[in-house]
Design an enzyme around this catalytic site. Sequence first.
Site, PDB file in Angstrom:
ATOM      1  N   ASN A  81      45.030  36.438  39.967  1.00 22.71           N
ATOM      2  CA  ASN A  81      43.693  35.859  40.121  1.00 22.71           C
ATOM      3  C   ASN A  81      42.852  36.878  40.888  1.00 22.71           C
ATOM      4  OD1 ASN A  81      41.449  34.362  40.745  1.00 22.71           O
ATOM      5  ND2 ASN A  81      42.506  32.878  42.057  1.00 22.71           N
ATOM      6  N   LYS A 140      39.815  36.838  41.552  1.00 21.04           N
ATOM      7  CA  LYS A 140      38.726  36.209  42.314  1.00 21.04           C
ATOM      8  C   LYS A 140      37.413  36.996  42.129  1.00 21.04           C
ATOM      9  CE  LYS A 140      42.058  34.156  45.394  1.00 21.04           C
ATOM     10  NZ  LYS A 140      42.390  33.638  46.719  1.00 21.04           N
ATOM     11  N   HIS A 168      40.954  25.545  41.432  1.00 18.62           N
ATOM     12  CA  HIS A 168      41.386  26.384  42.554  1.00 18.62           C
ATOM     13  C   HIS A 168      40.773  25.809  43.842  1.00 18.62           C
ATOM     14  CE1 HIS A 168      41.901  29.776  45.243  1.00 18.62           C
ATOM     15  NE2 HIS A 168      42.838  30.203  44.416  1.00 18.62           N
ATOM     16  N   GLU A 204      39.405  27.139  46.267  1.00 19.08           N
ATOM     17  CA  GLU A 204      38.105  27.719  46.628  1.00 19.08           C
ATOM     18  C   GLU A 204      36.987  27.045  45.841  1.00 19.08           C
ATOM     19  OE1 GLU A 204      39.326  31.761  45.944  1.00 19.08           O
ATOM     20  OE2 GLU A 204      40.649  31.628  47.678  1.00 19.08           O
ATOM     21  N   GLU A 208      49.435  25.634  45.328  1.00 23.28           N
ATOM     22  CA  GLU A 208      48.943  26.618  46.294  1.00 23.28           C
ATOM     23  C   GLU A 208      48.553  25.921  47.597  1.00 23.28           C
ATOM     24  OE1 GLU A 208      47.361  30.335  44.113  1.00 23.28           O
ATOM     25  OE2 GLU A 208      45.754  28.879  44.139  1.00 23.28           O
ATOM     26  N   GLY A 216      45.617  33.723  51.025  1.00 18.31           N
ATOM     27  CA  GLY A 216      44.900  34.834  51.649  1.00 18.31           C
ATOM     28  C   GLY A 216      45.147  34.983  53.143  1.00 18.31           C
ATOM     29  N   SER A 271      49.705  33.966  49.272  1.00 20.88           N
ATOM     30  CA  SER A 271      50.248  35.166  49.919  1.00 20.88           C
ATOM     31  C   SER A 271      51.546  35.674  49.276  1.00 20.88           C
ATOM     32  CB  SER A 271      50.437  34.932  51.420  1.00 20.88           C
ATOM     33  OG  SER A 271      49.183  34.654  52.029  1.00 20.88           O
TER      34      SER A 271
HETATM   35  P1  PGA Z   1      46.584  35.099  47.721  1.00 24.03           P
HETATM   36  O1  PGA Z   1      45.711  34.127  46.744  1.00 24.03           O
HETATM   37  O2  PGA Z   1      47.744  35.600  46.911  1.00 24.03           O
HETATM   38  O3  PGA Z   1      45.620  36.167  48.121  1.00 24.03           O
HETATM   39  O4  PGA Z   1      47.032  34.247  48.852  1.00 24.03           O
HETATM   40  C1  PGA Z   1      46.344  33.244  45.858  1.00 24.03           C
HETATM   41  C2  PGA Z   1      45.304  32.428  45.113  1.00 24.03           C
HETATM   42  O5  PGA Z   1      44.332  31.977  45.727  1.00 24.03           O
HETATM   43  O6  PGA Z   1      45.429  32.187  43.896  1.00 24.03           O
END
Ligand code: PGA
Length: 267
Positions: free
Chosen positions: A10, A12, A104, A106, A176, A182, A222
Amino acid sequence: MSRKPIIAGNWKMNLLQSEAKDLFEGIKGFVKDYTAVELPTIVIAPVFTSLAAVETVKCDCGCGGNKINIAGQNCHWEKSGAYTGEVSVEMLADAGCSYVIIGHSERRQYFSETDEMINKKAKAILAGGLIPIICCGETLEQREAGVTDSWISGQIKAALEGISSEDVAKSVIAYEPIWAIGTGKTCDSDEANRVIAMIRSVVKEVAGAEAADAIRILYGGSVKPSTIEEQMSKSDIDGALIGGASLKADSFNEIIAKTMKLTLAAK
Ligand code: PGA
């Protein structure tokens, strides 16, 4: 039943077209030595403006599979119309996508996406012949309050409402935990596996045993080259949705390589 692992990147809101192209070439260069049968299902999700810089990579071994698949990071459920700033499933398919990430955290947090919207998106994606990657996960407060399972089970039931068992079976879910996205704080892999097994039991309840057995459920939060082997060794974790570590070809390719090694060793 053995489920083919998925490694999904992803990206982003990152990477200009030239940067997306470079990253794509770095992944393409790695997968050229393998067939789609050997590789996990690889999915990359660039920003819409970089979809033109990447493309589906078909396998030439005769298996009919793809070595790299492209995903949208979001979509609207309507086919077209006065929805400024939105993109439809048909438009994503037209731009080369075969998967779409929806729900997601976010998007839920910053753009007020609701379970009802996610359900409409999932239905539109499946009706358009694409595969939804439906994200779910709890906040740290919810985890500490002990409501993780009930919260996630509610998200999954709402997202899958009214979807046929056949369509559920082809869909993908990504668990997640929001506190692990993140942050560098990976969820303990036994705990991630426990939640994912719980999600599978919810899928069984709403769509039956066959769909629950077939659906691929990923862990995200992560994930790094140093964590993937342990995560992939768990019974119910079928792959990973990766943010930060998918932005460099070296780390993404290492995650693919380690997943592939484990899959081949298990055969
Ligand atoms: P990350 O993000 O691997 O940077 O933690 C995962 C995601 O949000 O899909």
